[in-house]
Design a protein around this motif. Structure first.
Motif, PDB file in Angstrom:
ATOM      1  N   PRO A  87      63.436  68.356  93.832  1.00 50.83           N
ATOM      2  CA  PRO A  87      62.136  67.215  94.389  1.00 50.83           C
ATOM      3  C   PRO A  87      61.959  66.456  93.052  1.00 50.83           C
ATOM      4  CG  PRO A  87      61.363  69.595  93.777  1.00 50.83           C
ATOM      5  CD  PRO A  87      62.940  69.651  93.847  1.00 50.83           C
ATOM      6  N   PRO A  88      60.923  65.558  93.330  1.00 48.86           N
ATOM      7  CA  PRO A  88      60.427  64.952  92.111  1.00 48.86           C
ATOM      8  C   PRO A  88      59.951  65.754  91.376  1.00 48.86           C
ATOM      9  CG  PRO A  88      60.093  63.621  94.324  1.00 48.86           C
ATOM     10  CD  PRO A  88      60.546  64.940  94.595  1.00 48.86           C
ATOM     11  N   ALA A  89      59.577  64.913  90.214  1.00 45.85           N
ATOM     12  CA  ALA A  89      58.981  65.931  88.843  1.00 45.85           C
ATOM     13  C   ALA A  89      57.600  66.413  89.566  1.00 45.85           C
ATOM     14  CB  ALA A  89      59.175  65.065  87.762  1.00 45.85           C
ATOM     15  N   GLY A  90      57.254  67.790  89.339  1.00 44.12           N
ATOM     16  CA  GLY A  90      55.912  68.105  89.572  1.00 44.12           C
ATOM     17  C   GLY A  90      55.564  68.476  90.961  1.00 44.12           C
ATOM     18  N   GLN A  91      56.628  68.367  91.923  1.00 46.83           N
ATOM     19  CA  GLN A  91      56.328  68.249  93.316  1.00 46.83           C
ATOM     20  C   GLN A  91      57.281  69.377  93.722  1.00 46.83           C
ATOM     21  OE1 GLN A  91      56.007  64.947  95.695  1.00 46.83           O
ATOM     22  NE2 GLN A  91      56.033  63.379  93.971  1.00 46.83           N
TER      23      GLN A  91
END
Length: 307
Positions: free
Chosen positions: A57-61
């Motif tokens: 996933p995208p960073a932090g998600q």
């Protein structure tokens, strides 16, 4: 992933509970390191209507990033790849709620596994809307090789709708007309290819005012798809078309779509349209999938490809 390792994939049939029905999908579950060109080359080689590639996933998600490719182009959002990929990920990772980060944005997916085989239900990240008037009914009849009056007009008329992928919705008189439809590629090229909705969704219902069951076919030469046996993103856009024909009831409006029967790949797509205050508030598309196999694609062969 080291360049020497092959790329594993799972092959599933989506929007069906029967092997070799529905819409086939290849899911590459560990696609890190692949370029856009490599993903397009793989989709072209497999030549399925869609192939998906799963990334972190995208960073932090949370969730998974999913890229969707037809043999000719990448799609921002699509239904059967979302449903099939979610069920493949559920089989390997579990979880009742998934988020697939697609080009259109995050797509929430619920997994329903209380009875029988698991099913997946996506929530469209975009509310569908009517985007343009369709070409005249007589032209659309010629486009499909149908006779005068077999493409409907008046209160039930063709329209262009989209929820991220634009379709021309063409209502036809009956199931027999739907079965006879044959897309005229030359006329499509001159009349629709460069228009606002080049993808063609032909449908029929016994009761356009109150019915909940319909049959459909979808043609998408712009995507490199001669005919698609099940099209979830078109089902999302269909909600806008149906809302233009009738006043949908407050709350959940449920429809059952049969597609793929004239290709020998019968599919069932479940559509729910949530209405609040007379407007579409949400659209959900659901269905099952059957795993029919898997394999691995050679990274060495991919590296040696021409172009």
């Amino acid at each position: 992933m080291p360049a020497s390792e092959d790329l594993p994939y799972v092959l599933v049939d989506v929007f069906t509970d029967t092997p070799f029905g529905g819409n086939p999908l290849a899911v590459f579950t560990t696609a890190e390191g692949l370029s856009d060109g490599e993903m397009q080359a793989i989709a072209r080689e497999l030549n399925l209507s869609e192939t998906t590639f799963v990334f972190p996933p995208p960073a932090g998600q949370e969730g998974h990033t999913v890229r969707i490719f037809t043999p000719r182009a990448e799609l921002p959002f699509a239904g059967h790849p979302t449903i099939g990929t979610a069920l493949v990920l559920h089989a390997s990772h579990g979880g009742a709620h998934l988020v697939l980060h697609e080009k259109i944005g995050p797509v929430p997916v619920r997994i329903l596994a209380a009875e029988g085989a698991p099913r997946a239900v996506l929530t469209s990240p975009r509310i569908p809307e009517r985007i343009a008037d369709a070409p005249p009914a007589d032209l659309l009849a010629r486009l499909l090789g149908l006779g005068p009056g077999e493409v409907l007009g008046g209160a039930v008329a063709p329209a262009c709708c989209s929820a991220g992928v634009p379709f021309t919705f063409i209502p036809v008189r009956d199931r027999a007309a739907l079965a006879r439809a044959r897309l005229d590629g030359a006329l499509w090229q001159t009349a629709l290819a460069d228009g606002p909705a080049p993808h063609i969704y032909v449908l029929t219902m016994e009761d356009w005012r109150a019915g909940t069951a319909l049959c459909a076919r979808m043609f998408a030469p712009a995507m490199g798809i001669a005919e698609d046996p099940a099209t979830g993103v078109a089902a999302v856009a269909l909600a806008a078309f149906l809302a233009g024909l009738r006043d949908l009831a407050q709350g959940a409006n449920r429809f059952a779509i049969r597609q793929g029967e004239d290709m020998g790949r019968p599919s069932r797509v479940e559509l729910t349209v949530d209405v609040s205050g007379g407007r579409i508030a949400g659209v959900h598309v659901g269905g099952g999938a059957v795993r029919i196999g898997g394999g691995a694609l050679s990274r060495a062969a991919l590296a040696r490809r021409a172009g």
